[in-house]
Design a protein around this motif. Structure first.
Motif, PDB file in Angstrom:
ATOM      1  N   LEU A 298       9.255   8.054  -2.231  1.00  0.00           N
ATOM      2  CA  LEU A 298       7.797   8.126  -2.232  1.00  0.00           C
ATOM      3  C   LEU A 298       7.253   7.799  -3.622  1.00  0.00           C
ATOM      4  CD1 LEU A 298       5.071   8.849  -0.960  1.00  0.00           C
ATOM      5  CD2 LEU A 298       5.565  11.270  -1.450  1.00  0.00           C
ATOM      6  N   ALA A 299       7.909   8.316  -4.651  1.00  0.00           N
ATOM      7  CA  ALA A 299       7.471   8.041  -6.019  1.00  0.00           C
ATOM      8  C   ALA A 299       7.586   6.564  -6.352  1.00  0.00           C
ATOM      9  CB  ALA A 299       8.288   8.868  -7.005  1.00  0.00           C
ATOM     10  N   SER A 300       8.642   5.919  -5.890  1.00  0.00           N
ATOM     11  CA  SER A 300       8.821   4.489  -6.149  1.00  0.00           C
ATOM     12  C   SER A 300       7.727   3.674  -5.470  1.00  0.00           C
ATOM     13  CB  SER A 300      10.199   4.035  -5.663  1.00  0.00           C
ATOM     14  OG  SER A 300      11.225   4.660  -6.405  1.00  0.00           O
ATOM     15  N   ALA A 301       7.403   4.048  -4.231  1.00  0.00           N
ATOM     16  CA  ALA A 301       6.332   3.364  -3.507  1.00  0.00           C
ATOM     17  C   ALA A 301       5.000   3.560  -4.207  1.00  0.00           C
ATOM     18  CB  ALA A 301       6.267   3.884  -2.068  1.00  0.00           C
ATOM     19  N   TYR A 302       4.758   4.787  -4.640  1.00  0.00           N
ATOM     20  CA  TYR A 302       3.523   5.131  -5.361  1.00  0.00           C
ATOM     21  C   TYR A 302       3.426   4.339  -6.661  1.00  0.00           C
ATOM     22  CZ  TYR A 302       0.068   8.122  -7.724  1.00  0.00           C
ATOM     23  OH  TYR A 302      -1.042   8.588  -8.391  1.00  0.00           O
ATOM     24  N   ASN A 303       4.543   4.244  -7.386  1.00  0.00           N
ATOM     25  CA  ASN A 303       4.554   3.554  -8.673  1.00  0.00           C
ATOM     26  C   ASN A 303       4.140   2.088  -8.510  1.00  0.00           C
ATOM     27  OD1 ASN A 303       5.040   3.344 -11.504  1.00  0.00           O
ATOM     28  ND2 ASN A 303       7.071   2.502 -11.113  1.00  0.00           N
ATOM     29  N   ILE A 304       4.693   1.427  -7.495  1.00  0.00           N
ATOM     30  CA  ILE A 304       4.351   0.024  -7.260  1.00  0.00           C
ATOM     31  C   ILE A 304       2.861  -0.126  -6.931  1.00  0.00           C
ATOM     32  CG2 ILE A 304       4.646  -1.912  -5.666  1.00  0.00           C
ATOM     33  CD1 ILE A 304       6.943  -1.727  -7.590  1.00  0.00           C
ATOM     34  N   HIS A 305       2.387   0.673  -6.015  1.00  0.00           N
ATOM     35  CA  HIS A 305       1.019   0.537  -5.508  1.00  0.00           C
ATOM     36  C   HIS A 305      -0.028   0.942  -6.546  1.00  0.00           C
ATOM     37  CE1 HIS A 305      -2.180   0.758  -2.402  1.00  0.00           C
ATOM     38  NE2 HIS A 305      -2.568   1.863  -3.034  1.00  0.00           N
ATOM     39  N   ALA A 306       0.108   2.160  -7.078  1.00  0.00           N
ATOM     40  CA  ALA A 306      -0.945   2.737  -7.919  1.00  0.00           C
ATOM     41  C   ALA A 306      -0.750   2.502  -9.407  1.00  0.00           C
ATOM     42  CB  ALA A 306      -1.038   4.252  -7.655  1.00  0.00           C
ATOM     43  N   ASN A 307       0.499   2.327  -9.824  1.00  0.00           N
ATOM     44  CA  ASN A 307       0.764   2.246 -11.254  1.00  0.00           C
ATOM     45  C   ASN A 307       1.096   0.837 -11.729  1.00  0.00           C
ATOM     46  OD1 ASN A 307       1.019   3.623 -13.781  1.00  0.00           O
ATOM     47  ND2 ASN A 307       3.250   3.497 -13.612  1.00  0.00           N
ATOM     48  N   ILE A 308       1.302  -0.089 -10.784  1.00  0.00           N
ATOM     49  CA  ILE A 308       1.636  -1.460 -11.171  1.00  0.00           C
ATOM     50  C   ILE A 308       0.641  -2.462 -10.587  1.00  0.00           C
ATOM     51  CG2 ILE A 308       3.413  -3.247 -11.152  1.00  0.00           C
ATOM     52  CD1 ILE A 308       5.506  -1.030 -10.969  1.00  0.00           C
ATOM     53  N   VAL A 309       0.546  -2.532  -9.267  1.00  0.00           N
ATOM     54  CA  VAL A 309      -0.341  -3.522  -8.653  1.00  0.00           C
ATOM     55  C   VAL A 309      -1.799  -3.259  -9.016  1.00  0.00           C
ATOM     56  CG1 VAL A 309      -1.221  -4.461  -6.484  1.00  0.00           C
ATOM     57  CG2 VAL A 309       1.234  -4.021  -6.747  1.00  0.00           C
ATOM     58  N   ALA A 310      -2.243  -2.023  -8.899  1.00  0.00           N
ATOM     59  CA  ALA A 310      -3.652  -1.715  -9.182  1.00  0.00           C
ATOM     60  C   ALA A 310      -4.055  -2.094 -10.617  1.00  0.00           C
ATOM     61  CB  ALA A 310      -3.938  -0.238  -8.897  1.00  0.00           C
ATOM     62  N   PRO A 311      -3.248  -1.773 -11.640  1.00  0.00           N
ATOM     63  CA  PRO A 311      -3.614  -2.202 -12.994  1.00  0.00           C
ATOM     64  C   PRO A 311      -3.637  -3.725 -13.172  1.00  0.00           C
ATOM     65  CG  PRO A 311      -2.094  -0.366 -13.103  1.00  0.00           C
ATOM     66  CD  PRO A 311      -2.147  -0.796 -11.673  1.00  0.00           C
ATOM     67  N   TYR A 312      -2.760  -4.444 -12.459  1.00  0.00           N
ATOM     68  CA  TYR A 312      -2.833  -5.903 -12.511  1.00  0.00           C
ATOM     69  C   TYR A 312      -4.232  -6.367 -12.117  1.00  0.00           C
ATOM     70  CZ  TYR A 312       2.036  -7.452 -13.212  1.00  0.00           C
ATOM     71  OH  TYR A 312       3.262  -7.747 -13.747  1.00  0.00           O
ATOM     72  N   ILE A 313      -4.726  -5.824 -11.014  1.00  0.00           N
ATOM     73  CA  ILE A 313      -6.038  -6.242 -10.515  1.00  0.00           C
ATOM     74  C   ILE A 313      -7.145  -5.781 -11.467  1.00  0.00           C
ATOM     75  CG2 ILE A 313      -7.677  -6.040  -8.600  1.00  0.00           C
ATOM     76  CD1 ILE A 313      -5.232  -5.637  -6.762  1.00  0.00           C
ATOM     77  N   LEU A 314      -7.041  -4.557 -11.950  1.00  0.00           N
ATOM     78  CA  LEU A 314      -8.062  -4.011 -12.843  1.00  0.00           C
ATOM     79  C   LEU A 314      -8.130  -4.789 -14.157  1.00  0.00           C
ATOM     80  CD1 LEU A 314     -10.127  -1.686 -13.344  1.00  0.00           C
ATOM     81  CD2 LEU A 314      -8.251  -0.456 -14.467  1.00  0.00           C
ATOM     82  N   ASN A 315      -6.975  -5.122 -14.709  1.00  0.00           N
ATOM     83  CA  ASN A 315      -6.930  -5.735 -16.039  1.00  0.00           C
ATOM     84  C   ASN A 315      -7.098  -7.247 -16.030  1.00  0.00           C
ATOM     85  OD1 ASN A 315      -6.452  -3.187 -17.141  1.00  0.00           O
ATOM     86  ND2 ASN A 315      -4.235  -3.412 -17.031  1.00  0.00           N
TER      87      ASN A 315
END
Length: 376
Positions: A79-96
């Motif tokens: 679950l943490a790995s899935a969360y990391n990809i979605h919220a901690n990696i992909v989302a910042p790509y879009i934000l930044n």
């Protein structure tokens, strides 16, 4: 109570109520249901460090890392790995990197859990060597046409959108890589069957295939040809997340091992009274705290925008190597019971192993550090 501890208490209660009763079934099914993403979104766990206009809780970045740490401490590494990809990696790509239109289109749904995302970088012939990508994106009028494949993609089965790395100019090597926000519903986008893994069984991992997938030009994330530079700039945050997962996981393994050796009797006394047990636990605690100190140092540098790719490589290497090694020692203290699924330590052992492989293998991390010392 400060904000971090308030969030930690909330996260712990959420995981105990929503994950603990279901984790064994998810592991048996070898897939966490997609319906759990909106549950996390409804609890405010997704994109917690984002602005409210994007659906976030405007919390500190520490809170996002803490969510992953608690998931791993409680034994929910997939679950943490899935969360990391979605919220901690992909989302910042879009934000930044993304345009205002891209942010408005994707981020609120990602925060609510209605949109699940993945990162499409690894290929059958290109793992840690991102410059060797073969997936192509060819400009055709107002569109790009994507062909290729990706493998070992976390959230691949459930993904509604994938950030895809593709070559737009094969002659330029790393400078010819671009990123695209690819809607998973587009014609020609296919998902392979879920990949069966040694550990993180409830994790969603898949192959992705692109056959003449036509995406609009506004699906380009950032500038054409800048994809590799974008990936490098986001690595510190990604590897912080992986390191925090390692630290949380080891803390959870240590806690359950301490409890077990206090209760387990051998030769007329508690296993905790044997010098070997005590020294092993002292080793685990010391290595854990050393890595925690390095992580805190790197986090402080990250917040000052001073954390380098080399810092991230050292942290990722140190924390995940420690994780795999010391959880093995914890399992040993359980004896034969550690090898059974009756005790969660066996899942901790299985789930930890991939940490030294994904997000850049240990060998690549060492090479990055060596280059920073010696030059190329």
């Amino acid at each position: 109570m400060d904000m971090l501890n308030e969030f930690r208490d909330m996260v712990q209660r959420f995981l105990q109520a929503e994950v603990e009763p279901n984790i064994e079934q998810w592991e048996a099914d070898k897939l966490m249901p997609k319906s759990f993403w909106p549950v996390m979104g409804g609890a405010g766990l997704l994109l917690v460090d984002f602005e409210a206009e994007h659906g976030g809780a405007e919390a500190d970045f520490d809170v996002s890392l803490m969510v992953q740490e608690e998931m791993c401490r409680m034994g929910y590494h997939a679950l943490a790995s899935a969360y990391n990809i979605h919220a901690n990696i992909v989302a910042p790509y879009i934000l930044n990197i993304g345009t205002d239109a891209q942010k408005q289109h994707w981020l609120p749904g990602m925060a609510s859990g209605e949109i699940v995302t993945a990162l499409g970088m690894t290929e059958p012939s290109a793992g840690s060597d991102l410059a060797a990508l073969r997936t192509r994106a060819v400009r055709d009028g107002d569109d790009y046409i994507i062909n290729g494949s990706k493998v070992f993609i976390t959230n691949g089965i459930h993904a509604d959108m994938v950030v895809v790395a593709a070559k737009t100019d094969p002659e330029k090597g790393a400078k010819g890589v671009s990123l695209f926000l690819v809607d998973a519903s587009l014609p020609g986008f296919e998902k392979g069957k879920k990949i069966e893994k040694m550990g993180q069984h409830s994790g969603d991992t898949a192959e992705l295939f692109f056959s003449d997938v036509r995406v609009p030009a506004d699906a380009l994330l950032g500038k054409e040809g800048h994809g590799f530079a974008y990936m490098m700039s986001e690595l510190p945050r990604e590897r912080l997340g992986v390191a925090v997962q390692a630290i949380g996981h080891v803390q959870g393994a240590l806690d359950m091992t301490v409890e077990y050796v206090k209760e387990r009797q051998a030769f007329g006394q508690s296993v905790a009274k044997f010098q070997n047990t005590r020294f092993k636990l002292a080793d685990v605690k010391t290595e854990l705290e050393l890595c925690r100190a390095l992580m805190e140092k790197c986090l402080a540098k990250f917040k000052r925008d001073e954390m380098t790719v080399e810092d991230a490589a050292m942290l990722k290497y140190a924390a995940t190597d420690m994780q795999v090694r010391v959880i093995s020692e914890c399992l040993q203290l359980f004896g034969g019971y550690g090898y059974t699924d009756e005790y969660p330590i066996s899942r901790f052992y299985r789930d930890a192993r991939v940490q030294t492989i994904y997000a850049g293998s240990t060998e690549i991390m060492k090479e990055i550090v060596a280059r920073s010392i010696l030059g190329r």
